[in-house]
Design an enzyme around this catalytic site. Structure first.
Site, PDB file in Angstrom:
ATOM      1  N   LYS A  96       4.298   5.097  -4.244  1.00  0.00           N
ATOM      2  CA  LYS A  96       4.146   4.208  -3.085  1.00  0.00           C
ATOM      3  C   LYS A  96       5.402   4.101  -2.213  1.00  0.00           C
ATOM      4  CE  LYS A  96       0.129   1.548  -4.289  1.00  0.00           C
ATOM      5  NZ  LYS A  96      -0.115   1.748  -5.732  1.00  0.00           N
ATOM      6  N   GLU A 118      -0.615  -6.331   1.367  1.00  0.00           N
ATOM      7  CA  GLU A 118      -1.356  -6.733   0.184  1.00  0.00           C
ATOM      8  C   GLU A 118      -0.811  -5.940  -0.991  1.00  0.00           C
ATOM      9  OE1 GLU A 118      -2.212  -4.236   2.034  1.00  0.00           O
ATOM     10  OE2 GLU A 118      -2.628  -2.728   0.507  1.00  0.00           O
ATOM     11  N   SER A 385       1.092   9.576 -10.844  1.00  0.00           N
ATOM     12  CA  SER A 385       1.460   8.739  -9.692  1.00  0.00           C
ATOM     13  C   SER A 385       2.474   7.651  -9.998  1.00  0.00           C
ATOM     14  CB  SER A 385       0.203   8.129  -9.070  1.00  0.00           C
ATOM     15  OG  SER A 385      -0.557   7.440 -10.038  1.00  0.00           O
TER      16      SER A 385
HETATM   17  C1  LIG Z   1      -1.400   1.909  -6.305  1.00  0.00           C
HETATM   18  C2  LIG Z   1      -1.393   2.970  -7.293  1.00  0.00           C
HETATM   19  C3  LIG Z   1      -2.425   3.914  -7.351  1.00  0.00           C
HETATM   20  C4  LIG Z   1      -3.649   3.853  -6.489  1.00  0.00           C
HETATM   21  O1  LIG Z   1      -3.438   3.952  -5.118  1.00  0.00           O
HETATM   22  P1  LIG Z   1      -3.796   5.255  -4.305  1.00  0.00           P
HETATM   23  O2  LIG Z   1      -3.679   4.817  -2.889  1.00  0.00           O
HETATM   24  O3  LIG Z   1      -5.183   5.649  -4.665  1.00  0.00           O
HETATM   25  O4  LIG Z   1      -2.819   6.287  -4.679  1.00  0.00           O
HETATM   26  C5  LIG Z   1      -2.315   4.938  -8.270  1.00  0.00           C
HETATM   27  N1  LIG Z   1      -1.262   5.018  -9.114  1.00  0.00           N
HETATM   28  C6  LIG Z   1      -0.267   4.128  -9.099  1.00  0.00           C
HETATM   29  C7  LIG Z   1       0.839   4.270 -10.065  1.00  0.00           C
HETATM   30  C8  LIG Z   1      -0.293   3.068  -8.189  1.00  0.00           C
HETATM   31  O5  LIG Z   1       0.705   2.191  -8.187  1.00  0.00           O
END
Ligand SMILES: *Cc1c(COP(=O)(O)O)cnc(C)c1O
Length: 402
Positions: A96, A118, A385
């Site tokens: 993010k 948010e 992610s």
């Molecule tokens: C917020 C988040 C997601 C989901 O958000 P996307 O917009 O679908 O990427 C996935 N993995 C992590 C670690 C997150 O913090």
């Protein structure tokens, strides 16, 4: 059609990816969004903006994040090779920060007074509070009370970073309600406030902008994978909440038609129950938060309450570009349950010494299951992610690890 579509020209000038996206918002908000779009278009290719963003990516975030061949995990499933794009190693622990730095830089350029957002799992909130602290911007984060309880460490972090955290108690007190609340705040003074949306969702230009900022993930991964293996991966897999980490990975491969793209949605307690957030799998065409997309909705078009063990994935809408990719079959969308996710959370921790975010565990869980059905010469690239430090206490309680 599938072969001819030039994804680089998307969205169109009105913010549509095929029939999805757009600006389903009141006239005066359209004006505000168009101002953001104009400012973005003006600076996005300027050296000043790109140099600053790339400088921060490299020296502040720690990019490029590595790609790691998860050999023990691959062996455990006895099939394809699994590679992880380590977005968990970024400063603040997830992908993010990539779009938060971009959005905060843009807000600063536009001389906005306050940045609003948010947050679900708290990851977007922490990343944005971080970017705002770095750039000297006021920051206000709207967060559902259920998530506040579950993600306490992130709440404290946001406050330490100087952000105001606004608890949201309406509805199911989770991500969707936090978005509603943040939108209302924006409406109070749209000239001076900047709503930094946390995924590839919301009205144009956000799905495009957030995708562009996240596309660094796929650009790096594509080059790194070529260098490591001499070819492109056979599969690129990512979890889907709003869809930003998946778009970030997919964008670089959209024109590589031999690379299969797979998005993994949260099946929660099971697709046969009401407790999931598998929007592309089970939803229907509708609108939410100012754009057209697949939505988990009732007969009246009201978003349904959704659920996932991963707070960052429980959103009843999904990014418009994913909706198009599903319809034209350029990407496939599947799902994993809470149990499969938890199981992978533990397995990746114990086989590789990597504690994944519960969100990311969905993508790895599906990849591992798929790997078991494929040959050893097949390569799967997964976007890891985020890291799971934020989830450790919750999982420990759930699995009775004392
Ligand atoms: C917020 C988040 C997601 C989901 O958000 P996307 O917009 O679908 O990427 C996935 N993995 C992590 C670690 C997150 O913090």
């Amino acid at each position: 059609m599938k072969e001819k579509l030039d994804h680089k020209n998307l969205p169109d000038k009105d913010g549509f990816f095929g029939e999805y996206g757009g600006q389903l918002i009141p006239e005066h908000l359209i004006k505000v969004m168009n101002e953001i779009n104009d400012a973005y278009v003006e600076i996005k290719d300027s050296n000043k903006f790109q140099d600053e963003l790339n400088y921060l990516y490299k020296y502040y975030v720690g990019r490029p994040s590595p790609i790691y061949h998860a050999r023990r995990l691959s062996e455990a499933y006895g099939g394809a090779q699994i590679y992880l794009k380590r977005e968990d190693l970024n400063h603040t622990g997830a992908h993010k920060i990539n779009h938060c730095l971009g959005e905060a830089l843009l807000a600063k350029f536009m001389k906005k007074k306050k940045v609003i957002a948010e947050t679900g799992a708290g990851q977007h909130g922490v990343a944005l509070a971080t970017a705002c602290a770095l750039l000297g911007l006021e920051c206000e984060i709207h967060m559902g009370e259920v998530d506040i309880k579950k993600e306490h460490p992130n709440v404290v972090k946001m406050k330490i970073l100087g952000a105001r955290v606004l608890p949201v108690s309406r509805g199911t007190a989770t991500l969707k309600d936090a978005v509603d609340s943040a939108f209302e705040e924006l409406l109070k003074d749209p000239q001076n406030f900047f709503y930094a949306i946390g995924s590839v969702v919301g009205p144009h230009p956000f799905p495009m902008m957030v995708r562009d900022f996240q596309s660094i993930v796929g650009r790096e991964a594509r080059a790194q994978f070529l260098e490591m293996t001499g070819k492109l991966p056979d599969y690129a897999i990512a979890c889907i909440g709003g869809g930003s980490n998946a778009m970030g990975l997919f964008t670089a491969f959209l024109h590589d038609l031999d690379v299969k793209l797979i998005g993994v949605e949260p099946a929660g307690l099971g697709l046969h129950t009401n407790d999931h957030a598998a929007t592309l799998t089970k939803g229907s065409k509708g609108s939410i938060h100012g754009f057209k997309c697949y939505v988990l909705q009732d007969e009246k078009g009201e978003p349904l309450p959704v659920y996932s063990i991963a707070s960052g994935l429980d959103y009843p809408g999904v990014g418009p570009q994913h909706c198009l990719l599903k319809d034209i079959k350029r990407a496939e969308y599947v799902s994993c349950t809470d149990d499969e996710c938890l199981d992978m959370f533990m397995q990746l921790s114990r086989l590789e010494g990597i504690i994944p975010a519960l969100e990311s565990s969905h993508a790895v869980a599906y990849a591992a299951k798929l790997a078991g059905t494929l040959g050893k010469d097949v390569n799967i690239l997964v976007n890891l992610s985020g890291r799971g430090d934020k989830d450790a206490d919750f999982v420990a309680k759930k699995l009775k690890i004392h």
